[in-house]
Design a protein around this motif. Structure first.
Motif, mmCIF file in Angstrom:
data_model
loop_
_atom_site.group_PDB
_atom_site.id
_atom_site.type_symbol
_atom_site.label_atom_id
_atom_site.label_comp_id
_atom_site.label_asym_id
_atom_site.label_seq_id
_atom_site.Cartn_x
_atom_site.Cartn_y
_atom_site.Cartn_z
ATOM 1 N N MET A 186 -1.664 82.346 102.326
ATOM 2 C CA MET A 186 -1.558 81.722 101.019
ATOM 3 C C MET A 186 -0.136 81.218 100.812
ATOM 4 S SD MET A 186 -3.857 83.543 98.078
ATOM 5 C CE MET A 186 -2.919 84.982 97.913
ATOM 6 N N TYR B 194 4.554 79.451 95.732
ATOM 7 C CA TYR B 194 5.066 78.396 94.873
ATOM 8 C C TYR B 194 6.194 78.947 94.013
ATOM 9 C CZ TYR B 194 0.882 75.811 96.154
ATOM 10 O OH TYR B 194 -0.096 75.165 96.867
ATOM 11 N N GLN C 274 5.332 82.719 93.126
ATOM 12 C CA GLN C 274 3.956 83.154 92.912
ATOM 13 C C GLN C 274 3.107 82.775 94.119
ATOM 14 O OE1 GLN C 274 2.714 84.844 90.210
ATOM 15 N NE2 GLN C 274 0.789 84.962 91.332
ATOM 16 N N GLN D 10 -0.304 81.740 95.552
ATOM 17 C CA GLN D 10 -1.517 81.120 95.025
ATOM 18 C C GLN D 10 -2.238 80.391 96.141
ATOM 19 O OE1 GLN D 10 0.460 78.781 91.836
ATOM 20 N NE2 GLN D 10 -1.193 79.568 90.560
ATOM 21 N N SER D 11 -3.551 80.367 96.074
ATOM 22 C CA SER D 11 -4.304 79.583 97.046
ATOM 23 C C SER D 11 -4.284 78.116 96.617
ATOM 24 C CB SER D 11 -5.743 80.085 97.155
ATOM 25 O OG SER D 11 -6.445 79.793 95.970
ATOM 26 N N SER E 28 -6.732 76.207 95.981
ATOM 27 C CA SER E 28 -7.753 75.883 94.989
ATOM 28 C C SER E 28 -7.417 76.390 93.589
ATOM 29 C CB SER E 28 -9.102 76.448 95.435
ATOM 30 O OG SER E 28 -9.015 77.855 95.562
ATOM 31 N N GLU E 29 -6.438 77.271 93.461
ATOM 32 C CA GLU E 29 -6.058 77.783 92.138
ATOM 33 C C GLU E 29 -5.283 76.744 91.347
ATOM 34 O OE1 GLU E 29 -4.451 81.806 91.652
ATOM 35 O OE2 GLU E 29 -4.856 82.076 93.784
ATOM 36 N N ALA E 30 -5.452 76.776 90.038
ATOM 37 C CA ALA E 30 -4.711 75.872 89.156
ATOM 38 C C ALA E 30 -3.260 76.351 89.032
ATOM 39 C CB ALA E 30 -5.360 75.838 87.784
ATOM 40 N N SER E 31 -2.359 75.412 88.781
ATOM 41 C CA SER E 31 -0.947 75.753 88.612
ATOM 42 C C SER E 31 -0.745 76.563 87.344
ATOM 43 C CB SER E 31 -0.101 74.482 88.510
ATOM 44 O OG SER E 31 -0.199 73.736 89.688
ATOM 45 N N LEU E 32 0.265 77.428 87.366
ATOM 46 C CA LEU E 32 0.601 78.202 86.172
ATOM 47 C C LEU E 32 1.262 77.289 85.150
ATOM 48 C CD1 LEU E 32 2.069 81.428 87.838
ATOM 49 C CD2 LEU E 32 -0.254 81.031 87.018
ATOM 50 N N LYS F 172 6.839 73.439 88.292
ATOM 51 C CA LYS F 172 6.979 73.815 89.700
ATOM 52 C C LYS F 172 8.330 73.335 90.200
ATOM 53 C CE LYS F 172 2.357 74.171 91.586
ATOM 54 N NZ LYS F 172 1.385 73.620 92.550
#
Length: 89
Positions: free
Chosen positions: A1, A4, A17, A19-20, A22-26, A38
Motif C-alpha cells: 500500500m 501519502y 497515511q 492508503q490503498s 481505491s480509497e478516497a483522499s482524506l 496532499k
C-alpha cells in the motif's frame, strides 16, 4: 500500500497515511478539523549501470569500437554528428 503525505491548510499539522489506491483522499485534519491537502515530493529513484540510455542497446556501425579498429581510413570517420544527436533527447 502506498504512503501519502498530508498537511493541514489551517494549523499546518503534517502526517503520513497508508492508503490503498481505491480509497478516497482524506479531507479533514485529525487535529483541528481543518482542510487537508496532499503533499507531493520527488521520487527517490536513481538509475545506475548500463541499459538506461538510448545508445546502450544499439550495435553496429554507430559504435566507437568499429571506428577504432579501422585506423587506416581517416577521411569520413567523424563521431561529432552521433554525439550531437544523442544529446538532443
Amino acid at each position: 500500500m502506498p504512503t501519502y503525505q498530508y498537511a493541514c491548510t489551517e494549523c499546518g499539522h503534517a502526517f503520513d497515511q497508508f492508503q490503498s489506491f481505491s480509497e478516497a483522499s482524506l479531507t479533514e485534519c485529525p487535529e483541528c478539523s481543518g482542510k487537508l491537502r496532499k503533499v507531493f515530493s520527488a521520487a527517490g529513484v536513481v538509475f545506475k549501470g548500463s541499459g538506461f540510455y538510448r545508445t546502450d542497446s544499439r550495435s553496429g556501425s554507430g559504435s566507437t569500437n568499429s571506428n577504432t579498429s579501422d585506423s587506416s581510413s581517416s577521411s569520413t570517420s567523424s563521431p561529432a554528428p552521433a554525439a550531437a544527436s544523442s544529446s538532443s533527447d
